[in-house]
Design a protein around this motif. Sequence first.
Motif, short mmCIF file in Angstrom:
data_model
loop_
_atom_site.label_atom_id
_atom_site.label_comp_id
_atom_site.label_asym_id
_atom_site.label_seq_id
_atom_site.Cartn_x
_atom_site.Cartn_y
_atom_site.Cartn_z
N LEU A 87 -1.79 -4.68 -0.97
CA LEU A 87 -2.95 -4.58 -1.83
C LEU A 87 -2.88 -5.73 -2.83
O LEU A 87 -1.82 -6.00 -3.40
N ALA A 88 -4.00 -6.43 -3.03
CA ALA A 88 -4.02 -7.56 -3.95
C ALA A 88 -5.26 -7.47 -4.83
O ALA A 88 -6.32 -7.05 -4.39
N ALA A 131 0.85 -1.20 0.00
CA ALA A 131 0.00 0.00 0.00
C ALA A 131 0.88 1.24 0.00
O ALA A 131 1.95 1.26 0.62
N PRO A 132 0.46 2.30 -0.69
CA PRO A 132 1.30 3.50 -0.78
C PRO A 132 1.57 4.17 0.57
O PRO A 132 2.64 4.70 0.79
#
Length: 79
Positions: A73-74, A65-66
């Motif tokens: 995240l997937a 994730a940023p």
Amino acid sequence: TIAAVSTARRLAPVALVGNTGNVDDPLSPRRGLLGRFELEHASAFTLSQFRYNRALAGVSYYRPAPVLRSVTLAGRLRG
């Protein structure tokens, strides 16, 4: 349809499955890409009483994730 599913019939498909991918950890990926394809066939040739062909393809994508680097995240697409 009722007659086809109410009696015992033999299902004997033949399948071809392939996987490919490049992820950082195979058990708990944090980044990378995975791909999979399946081809399945059943007919009198395979000694099955059902006749069908099936194809399935899928891809999974993983990235950190940023903002929260501990979260992955997937995403997955299948068709």
